[in-house]
Design an enzyme around this catalytic site. Structure first.
Site, PDB file in Angstrom:
ATOM      1  N   TYR A  60       0.823  -1.216   0.000  1.00 38.53           N
ATOM      2  CA  TYR A  60       0.000   0.000   0.000  1.00 38.53           C
ATOM      3  C   TYR A  60       0.855   1.264   0.000  1.00 38.53           C
ATOM      4  CZ  TYR A  60      -4.139  -2.770   0.024  1.00 38.53           C
ATOM      5  OH  TYR A  60      -5.111  -3.661  -0.377  1.00 38.53           O
ATOM      6  N   ARG A  63       1.477   1.944  -3.545  1.00 37.85           N
ATOM      7  CA  ARG A  63       0.280   2.543  -4.160  1.00 37.85           C
ATOM      8  C   ARG A  63       0.177   4.024  -3.780  1.00 37.85           C
ATOM      9  NH1 ARG A  63       1.040  -1.633  -5.430  1.00 37.85           N
ATOM     10  NH2 ARG A  63       1.695  -0.410  -7.190  1.00 37.85           N
ATOM     11  N   GLN A  93     -15.527   2.626  -5.731  1.00 41.06           N
ATOM     12  CA  GLN A  93     -14.776   1.452  -5.254  1.00 41.06           C
ATOM     13  C   GLN A  93     -13.303   1.812  -5.109  1.00 41.06           C
ATOM     14  OE1 GLN A  93     -15.934  -2.401  -7.420  1.00 41.06           O
ATOM     15  NE2 GLN A  93     -16.856  -0.830  -8.706  1.00 41.06           N
ATOM     16  N   VAL A  95      -9.838   3.489  -3.886  1.00 42.94           N
ATOM     17  CA  VAL A  95      -9.290   3.920  -2.602  1.00 42.94           C
ATOM     18  C   VAL A  95      -8.443   5.180  -2.776  1.00 42.94           C
ATOM     19  CG1 VAL A  95      -9.401   1.610  -1.619  1.00 42.94           C
ATOM     20  CG2 VAL A  95      -7.316   2.314  -2.794  1.00 42.94           C
ATOM     21  N   ASP A  96      -8.315   5.665  -4.025  1.00 41.96           N
ATOM     22  CA  ASP A  96      -7.549   6.902  -4.234  1.00 41.96           C
ATOM     23  C   ASP A  96      -8.381   8.111  -3.801  1.00 41.96           C
ATOM     24  OD1 ASP A  96      -9.100   8.034  -6.449  1.00 41.96           O
ATOM     25  OD2 ASP A  96      -8.191   6.516  -7.757  1.00 41.96           O
ATOM     26  N   HIS A 111     -14.576   0.802  -0.611  1.00 43.68           N
ATOM     27  CA  HIS A 111     -13.474  -0.117  -0.301  1.00 43.68           C
ATOM     28  C   HIS A 111     -12.376   0.540   0.529  1.00 43.68           C
ATOM     29  CE1 HIS A 111     -14.692  -2.824  -3.957  1.00 43.68           C
ATOM     30  NE2 HIS A 111     -15.490  -2.958  -2.919  1.00 43.68           N
ATOM     31  N   GLY A 179     -15.900   2.865 -15.540  1.00 42.73           N
ATOM     32  CA  GLY A 179     -14.619   2.185 -15.366  1.00 42.73           C
ATOM     33  C   GLY A 179     -14.578   1.117 -14.299  1.00 42.73           C
ATOM     34  N   THR A 180     -15.515   0.197 -14.350  1.00 43.40           N
ATOM     35  CA  THR A 180     -15.429  -0.953 -13.436  1.00 43.40           C
ATOM     36  C   THR A 180     -15.792  -2.228 -14.182  1.00 43.40           C
ATOM     37  OG1 THR A 180     -16.380  -2.050 -11.483  1.00 43.40           O
ATOM     38  CG2 THR A 180     -17.712  -0.325 -12.501  1.00 43.40           C
ATOM     39  N   SER A 181     -15.078  -3.310 -13.829  1.00 38.33           N
ATOM     40  CA  SER A 181     -15.324  -4.592 -14.484  1.00 38.33           C
ATOM     41  C   SER A 181     -16.584  -5.264 -13.939  1.00 38.33           C
ATOM     42  CB  SER A 181     -14.116  -5.509 -14.292  1.00 38.33           C
ATOM     43  OG  SER A 181     -13.852  -5.666 -12.909  1.00 38.33           O
TER      44      SER A 181
HETATM   45  P1  OAD Z   1     -10.934  -3.602 -12.476  1.00 36.10           P
HETATM   46  O1  OAD Z   1      -9.467  -3.543 -12.654  1.00 36.10           O
HETATM   47  O2  OAD Z   1     -11.549  -4.913 -12.145  1.00 36.10           O
HETATM   48  O3  OAD Z   1     -11.646  -3.060 -13.778  1.00 36.10           O
HETATM   49  C1  OAD Z   1     -11.202  -1.877 -14.388  1.00 36.10           C
HETATM   50  C2  OAD Z   1     -12.205  -1.467 -15.443  1.00 36.10           C
HETATM   51  O4  OAD Z   1     -11.787  -0.205 -15.948  1.00 36.10           O
HETATM   52  C3  OAD Z   1     -12.311  -2.433 -16.623  1.00 36.10           C
HETATM   53  O5  OAD Z   1     -13.672  -2.681 -16.935  1.00 36.10           O
HETATM   54  C4  OAD Z   1     -11.610  -1.676 -17.758  1.00 36.10           C
HETATM   55  O6  OAD Z   1     -12.168  -1.946 -19.035  1.00 36.10           O
HETATM   56  C5  OAD Z   1     -11.884  -0.233 -17.356  1.00 36.10           C
HETATM   57  N1  OAD Z   1     -10.952   0.762 -17.884  1.00 36.10           N
HETATM   58  C6  OAD Z   1      -9.642   0.638 -18.200  1.00 36.10           C
HETATM   59  N2  OAD Z   1      -9.151   1.796 -18.654  1.00 36.10           N
HETATM   60  C7  OAD Z   1     -10.162   2.699 -18.615  1.00 36.10           C
HETATM   61  C8  OAD Z   1     -10.290   4.083 -18.947  1.00 36.10           C
HETATM   62  N3  OAD Z   1      -9.273   4.795 -19.410  1.00 36.10           N
HETATM   63  N4  OAD Z   1     -11.490   4.671 -18.761  1.00 36.10           N
HETATM   64  C9  OAD Z   1     -12.549   3.961 -18.278  1.00 36.10           C
HETATM   65  N5  OAD Z   1     -12.486   2.663 -17.958  1.00 36.10           N
HETATM   66  C10 OAD Z   1     -11.313   2.039 -18.121  1.00 36.10           C
HETATM   67  O7  OAD Z   1     -11.304  -2.485 -11.365  1.00 36.10           O
HETATM   68  P2  OAD Z   1     -12.625  -2.359 -10.472  1.00 36.10           P
HETATM   69  O8  OAD Z   1     -13.824  -2.836 -11.202  1.00 36.10           O
HETATM   70  O9  OAD Z   1     -12.638  -0.993  -9.921  1.00 36.10           O
HETATM   71  O10 OAD Z   1     -10.930  -3.786  -4.449  1.00 36.10           O
HETATM   72  O11 OAD Z   1     -12.270  -3.388  -9.314  1.00 36.10           O
HETATM   73  C11 OAD Z   1     -13.123  -3.539  -8.217  1.00 36.10           C
HETATM   74  C12 OAD Z   1     -12.336  -3.864  -6.989  1.00 36.10           C
HETATM   75  O12 OAD Z   1     -11.464  -4.977  -7.228  1.00 36.10           O
HETATM   76  C13 OAD Z   1     -11.395  -2.773  -6.541  1.00 36.10           C
HETATM   77  O13 OAD Z   1     -12.031  -1.765  -5.802  1.00 36.10           O
HETATM   78  C14 OAD Z   1     -10.373  -3.496  -5.736  1.00 36.10           C
HETATM   79  C15 OAD Z   1     -10.195  -4.741  -6.579  1.00 36.10           C
HETATM   80  O14 OAD Z   1      -9.841  -5.885  -5.902  1.00 36.10           O
HETATM   81  C16 OAD Z   1     -10.122  -3.813  -3.379  1.00 36.10           C
HETATM   82  O15 OAD Z   1      -8.910  -3.749  -3.437  1.00 36.10           O
HETATM   83  C17 OAD Z   1     -10.827  -3.925  -2.063  1.00 36.10           C
END
Ligand code: OAD
Length: 241
Positions: A60, A63, A93, A95-96, A111, A179-181
């Protein structure tokens, strides 16, 4: 006068790592994402922390150094500007602290927060991480002498802010996902709490399949460009007004 008093539409936004990608912060699951390079159960789980707290603090702190050198991008800034016309609530989600540094008013961290550490023996005792703390890696003791942990929701732990997040999703006039998977629960389930008929926008260059949720407009673009597209869609369509 009446016009001034009119309630602004409530725009509820759920953000993930992708919104900070263009600020240079690595996502978790993209190619070369953090979880490809660090075993998630070692650095981000309750068991991993119990086994090797120093490794977790080091992870961390790395990070934190990356975050210190990053700046909010246009997607964060546009969310701040939208407060002129909308009652904007951000559920993140991430943490920044890039939403905070962009000046957004209402931010709910699901998170945890990277720039904070908290006491192992007293979860209400939370400290801001300082340059000094980061330099003295690993930051295992707080100023009060307590053993500390990152103020992060580890895997295997409950998400304390999920209830207010669900209430926000239920109250949305417009819901935006950026921007979340959509693989980590319960955050990924927030979409299911949006009231039927509410316009939903999902900005992501590589979006997850949201075919099962009605009314989602997918904007298949990076966050900065996608936010510009969203603004013109909202202006054009007056969505939610
Ligand atoms: P992920 O890394 O799982 O997903 C990132 C998403 O961002 C994907 O869908 C990419 O297509 C998308 N992406 C990439 N570049 C981008 C851009 N320039 N603009 C927009 N989208 C873009 O991240 P999260 O879904 O946030 O938890 O992950 C969820 C949680 O998993 C996090 O909060 C973290 C992790 O484990 C903890 O650490 C507690």
């Amino acid at each position: 006068m009446d016009k001034d008093r009119k309630r602004k539409p409530r725009l509820v936004v759920s953000t993930g790592a992708g919104i900070s990608a263009e600020s240079g912060i690595r996502t978790f699951r993209d190619a070369d994402g953090l979880w490809e390079n660090f075993p998630v159960m070692d650095v981000a789980s309750a068991d991993g922390f119990a086994r090797n707290p120093e490794l977790v603090h080091q992870f961390y702190n790395e990070r934190r150094r990356a975050l210190r050198d990053a700046q909010p991008n246009d997607a964060h800034k546009i969310l701040r500007e939208l407060e002129k016309d909308y009652d904007v609530y951000i559920i993140t989600q991430n943490v920044d602290d890039l939403h905070e540094r962009a000046g957004s008013s209402n931010i709910l961290h699901l998170h945890g927060e990277l720039m904070k550490i908290r006491s192992l023996s007293n979860p209400d005792y939370i400290e801001e991480v300082t340059e000094e703390t980061m330099a003295t890696t690993p930051a295992t003791r707080g100023r009060n002498g307590d053993l500390m942990r990152p103020h992060i929701v580890f895997f295997q732990e409950a998400v304390p802010n999920i209830e207010p997040a669900i209430e926000l999703a239920q109250s949305a006039d417009i819901f935006v996902v950026i921007g979340t998977s959509l693989v980590v629960y319960p955050a990924a389930a927030l979409l299911n709490y949006v009231r039927p008929g509410t316009p939903i926008y999902y900005i992501d260059p590589n979006p997850a399949d949201v075919g099962g949720v009605a009314g989602v407009t997918v904007i298949r673009e990076p966050a900065t460009q996608g936010m510009r597209t969203l603004v013109s869609m909202l202006r054009g369509g007056e969505a939610g007004k």
